[in-house]
Design a protein around this motif. Structure first.
Motif, PDB file in Angstrom:
ATOM      1  N   LEU A 192       0.837  -1.208   0.000  1.00 54.75           N
ATOM      2  CA  LEU A 192       0.000   0.000   0.000  1.00 54.75           C
ATOM      3  C   LEU A 192       0.870   1.256   0.000  1.00 54.75           C
ATOM      4  O   LEU A 192       0.538   2.257  -0.649  1.00 54.75           O
ATOM      5  CB  LEU A 192      -0.934   0.001   1.212  1.00 54.75           C
ATOM      6  N   TYR A 193       1.999   1.208   0.704  1.00 60.83           N
ATOM      7  CA  TYR A 193       2.914   2.356   0.753  1.00 60.83           C
ATOM      8  C   TYR A 193       3.512   2.625  -0.633  1.00 60.83           C
ATOM      9  O   TYR A 193       3.604   3.790  -1.061  1.00 60.83           O
ATOM     10  CB  TYR A 193       4.019   2.070   1.766  1.00 60.83           C
ATOM     11  N   ALA A 217      -4.833   3.923  -2.861  1.00 60.48           N
ATOM     12  CA  ALA A 217      -4.067   3.411  -1.723  1.00 60.48           C
ATOM     13  C   ALA A 217      -4.729   3.811  -0.407  1.00 60.48           C
ATOM     14  O   ALA A 217      -4.785   3.017   0.543  1.00 60.48           O
ATOM     15  CB  ALA A 217      -2.632   3.928  -1.780  1.00 60.48           C
ATOM     16  N   ILE A 218      -5.232   5.043  -0.339  1.00 54.10           N
ATOM     17  CA  ILE A 218      -5.904   5.502   0.880  1.00 54.10           C
ATOM     18  C   ILE A 218      -7.164   4.680   1.125  1.00 54.10           C
ATOM     19  O   ILE A 218      -7.460   4.276   2.265  1.00 54.10           O
ATOM     20  CB  ILE A 218      -6.231   7.002   0.781  1.00 54.10           C
ATOM     21  N   ARG A 219      -7.923   4.413   0.060  1.00 50.61           N
ATOM     22  CA  ARG A 219      -9.136   3.607   0.214  1.00 50.61           C
ATOM     23  C   ARG A 219      -8.805   2.228   0.761  1.00 50.61           C
ATOM     24  O   ARG A 219      -9.475   1.721   1.671  1.00 50.61           O
ATOM     25  CB  ARG A 219      -9.848   3.480  -1.138  1.00 50.61           C
ATOM     26  N   LEU A 237       0.102   4.162   8.785  1.00 48.12           N
ATOM     27  CA  LEU A 237       0.156   4.314   7.333  1.00 48.12           C
ATOM     28  C   LEU A 237      -1.005   5.149   6.828  1.00 48.12           C
ATOM     29  O   LEU A 237      -0.837   6.024   5.969  1.00 48.12           O
ATOM     30  CB  LEU A 237       0.148   2.942   6.659  1.00 48.12           C
ATOM     31  N   LEU A 238      -2.200   4.886   7.361  1.00 44.04           N
ATOM     32  CA  LEU A 238      -3.360   5.674   6.947  1.00 44.04           C
ATOM     33  C   LEU A 238      -3.148   7.148   7.270  1.00 44.04           C
ATOM     34  O   LEU A 238      -3.451   8.023   6.450  1.00 44.04           O
ATOM     35  CB  LEU A 238      -4.620   5.150   7.628  1.00 44.04           C
ATOM     36  N   PRO A 291       7.558   2.727  12.147  1.00 41.89           N
ATOM     37  CA  PRO A 291       8.069   3.496  10.999  1.00 41.89           C
ATOM     38  C   PRO A 291       7.013   4.348  10.298  1.00 41.89           C
ATOM     39  O   PRO A 291       7.272   5.519   9.994  1.00 41.89           O
ATOM     40  CB  PRO A 291       8.607   2.403  10.071  1.00 41.89           C
ATOM     41  N   TYR A 292       5.830   3.785  10.036  1.00 43.07           N
ATOM     42  CA  TYR A 292       4.806   4.584   9.355  1.00 43.07           C
ATOM     43  C   TYR A 292       4.250   5.662  10.277  1.00 43.07           C
ATOM     44  O   TYR A 292       3.973   6.786   9.842  1.00 43.07           O
ATOM     45  CB  TYR A 292       3.681   3.677   8.850  1.00 43.07           C
TER      46      TYR A 292
END
Length: 413
Positions: A192-193, A217-219, A237-238, A291-292
């Motif tokens: 996704l990243y 990717a956000i979805r 990440l989101l 990390p994210y």
């Protein structure tokens, strides 16, 4: 309803649920995806003539029939066909309320299993991205090819090989055990990243930002966060994606040319996305930032600052130092150098970049000469700065970024 765009819209929303349900029913990931694609092809022909009352149910029922037809042709799977054919609901689904498999309000473990299958470590990174966008995101081969600027046959070949690899490896359609799921979650997040990063700053081509790719990717990240609400890094990440995408409206001018952070009109930033990002960051912070989450915290510092000058650069330096400890990489070091330059001046930052050059840790990347050129310019070393920026332009594959680098180099003549 009934146009190609309408079919594509329904497919984009329902594809993950349909493929996941078919895979659970048939036990064959490749067969499920093929049957779902055949249903879409049939919809493009039949819907303009006879619009179904329940489009999602129609796609599910048609895909099931296609799967059964395929299984019928496989002598070794006749028993499974008999089991599926006994499902009396198949012929009634198209005209009945949406069943549980395609209930638009239902998010279940089938979709999460689909994500883990699409991102299985047995696949190459390129195959994981293509397969995730295809079966979880519902993108066509043409859309994926446009997003990553590769030929359509290349995308199709990656998807075909991925399905064959999954079948040959005997990858089961099921959620991994909790401990294994946590280990493999990093692979799902990395896919996704990669998708979001390509949408945020395209590696090549004539567009700086590809919002459609980034928003896909956000979805997917939102779906994953709903399915894995207790995993902080999913929310991290989101948050990173939301906070970064919030700046999209101000990142390019009317002609598509890049607008640097210093020159962006912050009033054009998407403040709803910033609020969503900050909410996700708060959830990511419950057990310490990974990390994210750390990258999201950096993005949040930018997003909440009234200007470049008023940004808390010391905090950003500290966050990059923390990120370098948990996820060391030359890109993190390079970004830390940029933050150090803003917090403490270009001389200290140049020393960090020169260490990267000496160790040759980012060979062939335009990023190192870009940053080095900027730092040399700030130090008044104009000829050296111009040479670095010209080198960066030669290495840069994105036409919009290259134009900016050449303009900066020309200004130092």
């Amino acid at each position: 309803m009934g146009t190609t765009a309408d079919v594509e819209a329904v497919w984009r929303i329902e594809s993950a649920r349909i493929v996941a349900a078919l895979t659970r029913f048939t036990g064959d990931f490749g067969l499920a995806e093929d049957a779902a694609q055949e249903a879409v092809a049939e919809a493009l022909v039949s819907w303009p003539l006879d619009q179904p009352a329940n489009p999602a149910g129609w796609l599910m029922a048609t895909a099931r029939r296609r799967a059964i037809d395929a299984i019928r042709r496989r002598a070794a799977l006749r028993d499974r066909y008999a089991l599926l054919a006994a499902d009396a609901a198949i012929d009634a689904v198209a005209d009945s309320p949406v069943d549980a498999a395609v209930d638009p309000d239902r998010i279940d473990d089938d979709i999460l299993a689909l994500m883990f299958v699409s991102c299985h470590p047995v696949l190459s990174p390129e195959a994981r991205v293509a397969l995730t966008l295809r079966v979880v995101g519902g993108l066509s081969s043409e859309e994926i090819a446009r997003a990553f600027l590769v030929p359509v046959p290349t995308v199709q070949a990656r998807i075909t090989r991925a399905k064959k690899t999954i079948a040959a490896a005997g990858v089961p359609f099921e959620l991994p055990p909790a401990d294994e799921r946590r280990e493999r979650l990093g692979g799902v997040l990395s896919v996704l990243y990669v998708i979001f990063t390509e949408g945020s700053t395209a590696t090549s081509g004539d567009r700086l930002v590809r919002p459609d790719v980034a928003y896909e990717a956000i979805r997917l990240a939102r779906t994953l966060a709903a399915l894995q609400p207790d995993e902080p890094e999913v929310h991290g990440l989101l948050a990173l994606c939301e906070l970064t995408a919030a700046r999209f409206p101000a990142r390019t001018g009317p002609d598509g040319s890049p607008v640097l952070l210093d020159d962006q009109d912050r009033r054009r930033w998407d403040f709803s996305a910033i609020r969503r990002g900050l909410d996700a960051l708060a959830k990511a912070s419950t057990r310490g930032l990974g990390p994210y989450g750390l990258q999201a915290a950096i993005a949040a510092t930018h997003a909440t600052a009234p200007s470049v000058e008023a940004t808390d650069w010391d905090r950003i330096v500290l966050l990059y130092e923390a990120l370098g400890r948990v996820a060391p990489s030359p890109v993190v070091e390079l970004n830390r150098a940029v933050a150090v330059a803003m917090a403490s001046g270009p001389a200290r930052a140049l020393a960090i970049v020169d260490e990267l050059v000496a160790s040759n840790r980012l060979p062939g990347s335009h990023l190192v000469p870009t940053v080095r050129g900027e730092l040399l310019a700030r130090l008044g070393r104009r000829a050296e700065a111009r040479a670095e920026l010209e080198l960066a332009a030669r290495l840069c594959a994105n036409e919009r970024e290259r134009a900016v680098l050449l303009r900066k180099a020309a200004a130092l003549s």
